[in-house]
Design a protein around this motif. Structure first.
Motif, PDB file in Angstrom:
ATOM      1  N   CYS A  30     -12.600   8.327  -1.833  1.00 50.02           N
ATOM      2  CA  CYS A  30     -13.466   8.248  -0.658  1.00 50.02           C
ATOM      3  C   CYS A  30     -14.291   9.527  -0.523  1.00 50.02           C
ATOM      4  CB  CYS A  30     -12.629   8.052   0.603  1.00 50.02           C
ATOM      5  SG  CYS A  30     -11.894   6.419   0.761  1.00 50.02           S
ATOM      6  N   PRO A  31     -15.534   9.415  -0.119  1.00 44.28           N
ATOM      7  CA  PRO A  31     -16.317  10.631   0.144  1.00 44.28           C
ATOM      8  C   PRO A  31     -15.698  11.436   1.280  1.00 44.28           C
ATOM      9  CG  PRO A  31     -17.726   8.691   0.010  1.00 44.28           C
ATOM     10  CD  PRO A  31     -16.326   8.197   0.063  1.00 44.28           C
ATOM     11  N   ALA A  32     -16.042  12.684   1.333  1.00 48.21           N
ATOM     12  CA  ALA A  32     -15.521  13.543   2.395  1.00 48.21           C
ATOM     13  C   ALA A  32     -15.949  13.024   3.762  1.00 48.21           C
ATOM     14  CB  ALA A  32     -16.026  14.973   2.194  1.00 48.21           C
ATOM     15  N   ARG A  33     -15.007  13.066   4.705  1.00 46.36           N
ATOM     16  CA  ARG A  33     -15.246  12.653   6.096  1.00 46.36           C
ATOM     17  C   ARG A  33     -15.771  11.228   6.184  1.00 46.36           C
ATOM     18  NH1 ARG A  33     -16.884  17.680   5.273  1.00 46.36           N
ATOM     19  NH2 ARG A  33     -18.996  16.983   4.818  1.00 46.36           N
ATOM     20  N   ALA A  34     -15.192  10.348   5.361  1.00 47.32           N
ATOM     21  CA  ALA A  34     -15.578   8.928   5.381  1.00 47.32           C
ATOM     22  C   ALA A  34     -14.322   8.073   5.298  1.00 47.32           C
ATOM     23  CB  ALA A  34     -16.546   8.617   4.243  1.00 47.32           C
ATOM     24  N   GLY A  35     -13.397   8.323   6.235  1.00 53.28           N
ATOM     25  CA  GLY A  35     -12.130   7.600   6.211  1.00 53.28           C
ATOM     26  C   GLY A  35     -12.263   6.117   6.509  1.00 53.28           C
ATOM     27  N   ASN A  36     -13.353   5.698   7.161  1.00 57.99           N
ATOM     28  CA  ASN A  36     -13.499   4.281   7.481  1.00 57.99           C
ATOM     29  C   ASN A  36     -13.702   3.408   6.252  1.00 57.99           C
ATOM     30  OD1 ASN A  36     -13.199   4.736  10.161  1.00 57.99           O
ATOM     31  ND2 ASN A  36     -15.374   4.780  10.650  1.00 57.99           N
ATOM     32  N   ARG A  37     -13.923   3.990   5.102  1.00 55.58           N
ATOM     33  CA  ARG A  37     -14.085   3.195   3.882  1.00 55.58           C
ATOM     34  C   ARG A  37     -12.764   2.561   3.449  1.00 55.58           C
ATOM     35  NH1 ARG A  37     -18.802   3.728   0.961  1.00 55.58           N
ATOM     36  NH2 ARG A  37     -20.307   5.209   1.820  1.00 55.58           N
ATOM     37  N   LYS A  38     -11.650   3.052   3.959  1.00 55.19           N
ATOM     38  CA  LYS A  38     -10.373   2.403   3.674  1.00 55.19           C
ATOM     39  C   LYS A  38      -9.691   2.014   4.993  1.00 55.19           C
ATOM     40  CE  LYS A  38      -7.929   6.814   2.958  1.00 55.19           C
ATOM     41  NZ  LYS A  38      -7.080   6.757   4.145  1.00 55.19           N
ATOM     42  N   GLY A  39     -10.472   1.337   5.825  1.00 55.44           N
ATOM     43  CA  GLY A  39      -9.972   0.952   7.136  1.00 55.44           C
ATOM     44  C   GLY A  39      -8.856  -0.076   7.097  1.00 55.44           C
ATOM     45  N   VAL A  40      -8.765  -0.866   6.001  1.00 55.56           N
ATOM     46  CA  VAL A  40      -7.715  -1.879   5.919  1.00 55.56           C
ATOM     47  C   VAL A  40      -6.344  -1.214   5.867  1.00 55.56           C
ATOM     48  CG1 VAL A  40      -6.814  -3.803   4.567  1.00 55.56           C
ATOM     49  CG2 VAL A  40      -9.280  -3.486   4.795  1.00 55.56           C
ATOM     50  N   VAL A  41      -6.188  -0.210   5.023  1.00 55.87           N
ATOM     51  CA  VAL A  41      -4.899   0.463   4.920  1.00 55.87           C
ATOM     52  C   VAL A  41      -4.638   1.324   6.150  1.00 55.87           C
ATOM     53  CG1 VAL A  41      -5.702   2.519   3.693  1.00 55.87           C
ATOM     54  CG2 VAL A  41      -3.379   1.698   3.328  1.00 55.87           C
ATOM     55  N   GLU A  42      -5.693   1.853   6.776  1.00 58.13           N
ATOM     56  CA  GLU A  42      -5.494   2.628   8.000  1.00 58.13           C
ATOM     57  C   GLU A  42      -4.911   1.750   9.105  1.00 58.13           C
ATOM     58  OE1 GLU A  42      -5.746   5.721   8.387  1.00 58.13           O
ATOM     59  OE2 GLU A  42      -6.957   6.468   6.734  1.00 58.13           O
ATOM     60  N   LYS A  43      -5.371   0.525   9.187  1.00 58.63           N
ATOM     61  CA  LYS A  43      -4.805  -0.396  10.185  1.00 58.63           C
ATOM     62  C   LYS A  43      -3.361  -0.742   9.837  1.00 58.63           C
ATOM     63  CE  LYS A  43      -5.187  -2.817  13.891  1.00 58.63           C
ATOM     64  NZ  LYS A  43      -5.351  -2.131  15.201  1.00 58.63           N
ATOM     65  N   ALA A  44      -3.054  -0.883   8.562  1.00 60.18           N
ATOM     66  CA  ALA A  44      -1.674  -1.116   8.156  1.00 60.18           C
ATOM     67  C   ALA A  44      -0.795   0.085   8.499  1.00 60.18           C
ATOM     68  CB  ALA A  44      -1.608  -1.418   6.660  1.00 60.18           C
ATOM     69  N   ASN A  45      -1.331   1.302   8.335  1.00 55.20           N
ATOM     70  CA  ASN A  45      -0.583   2.494   8.737  1.00 55.20           C
ATOM     71  C   ASN A  45      -0.236   2.451  10.218  1.00 55.20           C
ATOM     72  OD1 ASN A  45      -1.050   3.339   6.133  1.00 55.20           O
ATOM     73  ND2 ASN A  45      -2.601   4.858   6.676  1.00 55.20           N
ATOM     74  N   HIS A  46      -1.217   2.074  11.017  1.00 60.64           N
ATOM     75  CA  HIS A  46      -1.000   1.989  12.465  1.00 60.64           C
ATOM     76  C   HIS A  46       0.069   0.960  12.794  1.00 60.64           C
ATOM     77  CE1 HIS A  46      -3.120   2.043  16.651  1.00 60.64           C
ATOM     78  NE2 HIS A  46      -1.954   2.656  16.643  1.00 60.64           N
ATOM     79  N   THR A  47       0.011  -0.177  12.122  1.00 59.86           N
ATOM     80  CA  THR A  47       1.000  -1.223  12.357  1.00 59.86           C
ATOM     81  C   THR A  47       2.395  -0.761  11.948  1.00 59.86           C
ATOM     82  OG1 THR A  47      -0.671  -2.940  12.009  1.00 59.86           O
ATOM     83  CG2 THR A  47       1.631  -3.598  11.809  1.00 59.86           C
ATOM     84  N   ALA A  48       2.507  -0.119  10.797  1.00 57.05           N
ATOM     85  CA  ALA A  48       3.816   0.347  10.328  1.00 57.05           C
ATOM     86  C   ALA A  48       4.412   1.363  11.290  1.00 57.05           C
ATOM     87  CB  ALA A  48       3.681   0.951   8.928  1.00 57.05           C
ATOM     88  N   ALA A  49       3.591   2.250  11.826  1.00 57.23           N
ATOM     89  CA  ALA A  49       4.104   3.280  12.725  1.00 57.23           C
ATOM     90  C   ALA A  49       4.474   2.714  14.084  1.00 57.23           C
ATOM     91  CB  ALA A  49       3.062   4.396  12.877  1.00 57.23           C
ATOM     92  N   GLN A  50       3.665   1.774  14.607  1.00 57.41           N
ATOM     93  CA  GLN A  50       3.871   1.305  15.972  1.00 57.41           C
ATOM     94  C   GLN A  50       4.811   0.106  16.078  1.00 57.41           C
ATOM     95  OE1 GLN A  50       2.812   2.840  18.623  1.00 57.41           O
ATOM     96  NE2 GLN A  50       1.615   4.369  17.534  1.00 57.41           N
TER      97      GLN A  50
END
Length: 458
Positions: free
Chosen positions: A226-246
């Motif tokens: 991912c380019p620097a400061r472009a975390g939304n390019r992997k938003g699918v796994v970020e949502k999975a991270n949120h689900t796993a934590a919560q």
């Protein structure tokens, strides 16, 4: 039930001086109904329930949970309520929480910033997104300190995800998690997407490291950083991270082992995550069905990375590793050793601090709870234990009578003789005051004569 128009008419007639009976005859309603609306005891358009509210028994539990954790997901709360007998829908739960205002406002948390996000197409079988999640306060029995780590991999097209717990974010643990998650997802996509983690690329430049290039070539995938400061390019796994934590980590009990926690995560992904509904051009489906239709390549043998983890040998000369126990020579009891495993191999090596391999065992399935022991280790441990039991004697009972022994009696006699000799030598000295004091203390007749004299004078 009165409508808003009827309620306005009733209040207007009342202000004109009409009685409740007259208003009831005029509108064709019961007097008790008219009185309730005039006293604002009922709301127009809301019908009074004639049967018990099925949601009412769960209000106290929901109130307590949301007071304890204002950010608790309604979906997570629904998971807990379903285990307590809740049979209504998730939409009913969210509506009741909203209508009854059961969720308190958290004043300590700032709101998220609003920004525009681009829509990125994800063809089937094209991309798997990877990320680490830091999970604070793991159970103390794990021995992982203050932080556990979860590697999450998610299929970008369908949203199916899996995770693997790890004590550290080293490259061998990353490779182990990549292999296990790919097998859990059903295969390999054509590309892997990472953020700028140091085990994959150089964070400053985003160029892949030589060590991870061998991993990518082994599995036959391309790597996208991912380019620097472009975390939304992997938003699918970020949502999975949120689900796993919560929804999983937040409610994980304290009395589970690492293997049990991993099994609970796998079960959560199958039962909760894979059954999420999805709407496609062909109609409604689920995440699991959508992922099954992706064209994934079967994974090859695991990349032969060397995985090492430190362990403390128990008093029974056993080393715990992934839910099983392996034997070592009894001389290493309570010592610290290192478990070394080559990914894909069927054996593990146990190495001492001086890098000497002292045991090799066949690897048992994770979480099987078996004890793998070498016959030589068993015989040596029995010999050491029996020898220690023969020399140590039986343990003392708390209320056991143990009088002084011969040595203690002899020491007491010597102490008494020393005291007597010291007292006798004090009488032979030239100090008259000391002699008089010693005589006064020892001879009580002096006190008797003094007392007799007092009685005579009286």
């Amino acid at each position: 039930m009165l409508t808003w128009e009827d309620d306005v008419e009733v209040h207007a007639l009342r202000k004109r001086g009409w009685t409740i009976s007259a208003i009831a005859r005029h509108t064709g309603r019961d007097r008790k109904t008219i009185r309730a609306y005039l006293n604002n005891e009922r709301t127009p358009g809301v019908r009074t329930r004639t049967e018990p509210d099925p949601f009412e028994p769960f209000v106290d539990y929901i109130t307590c949970r949301l007071r304890e954790d204002p950010h608790l997901w309604a979906r997570t709360l629904c998971d807990e309520l379903e285990d307590l007998g809740y049979r209504m829908s998730y939409q009913t739960l969210t509506r009741q929480i909203r209508d009854r205002e059961l969720r308190p406002v958290c004043e300590h948390c700032a709101t998220a910033t609003d920004r525009a996000n681009a829509v990125i197409e994800h063809p089937p079988g094209e991309e798997t997104q990877w990320d680490w999640v830091d999970l604070p306060n793991p159970p103390a029995s794990w021995g992982w300190g203050s932080m556990a780590h979860l590697l999450v991999g998610s299929l970008a097209h369908s949203g199916r995800w899996r995770g693997v717990l790890a004590p550290a974010m080293t490259q061998p643990h990353l490779v182990d998690g990549l292999d296990r998650i790919c097998r859990g997802l059903g295969g390999l996509t054509r590309s892997w997407r990472f953020d700028r983690m140091a085990t994959v690329c150089h964070p400053d430049s985003g160029r892949m490291t030589a060590s991870f290039a061998g991993v990518a070539k082994h599995y036959g995938v391309t790597v996208t950083i991912c380019p620097a400061r472009a975390g939304n390019r992997k938003g699918v796994v970020e949502k999975a991270n949120h689900t796993a934590a919560q929804r999983w980590w937040r409610t994980l009990p304290d009395d589970v082992t690492v293997e049990q926690a991993q099994a609970r995560l796998d079960e959560f992904c199958r039962v909760r995550s894979d059954t999420r509904p999805r709407r496609t051009a062909d109609g409604r489906t689920t995440v699991g069905a959508l992922a099954a239709a992706e064209a994934l390549s079967p994974p090859t043998v695991p990349y032969p990375a060397i995985l090492t983890e430190s362990r403390v040998v128990s008093r029974q000369a056993l080393v715990s590793y992934r839910g099983n126990r392996y034997s070592v020579p009894p001389e290493l009891a309570s010592a610290q050793v290192t478990v070394t495993r080559v990914l894909g191999a069927e054996v593990i090596d146990i190495v001492t601090g001086s890098q000497i391999t002292i045991a090799r065992h066949r690897l048992a399935p994770d979480g099987a709870g078996v004890m793998v022991r070498d016959h030589g280790h068993v015989h040596a441990l029995e010999q050491v234990a029996m020898a220690a039991a023969g020399t140590g004697g039986r343990p003392h009972r708390r209320k056991e009578r143990i009088p002084p022994g011969p040595e203690a009696v002899e020491a007491a006699h010597a102490l008494r003789r020393r005291t007597t000799e010291a007292a006798a030598s004090s009488f032979d000295g030239s100090d008259s005051v000391s002699a008089t004091s010693a005589s006064t203390v020892i001879d009580l007749s002096t006190y008797e004569r003094a007392a007799r004299g007092r009685n005579t004078l009286a």
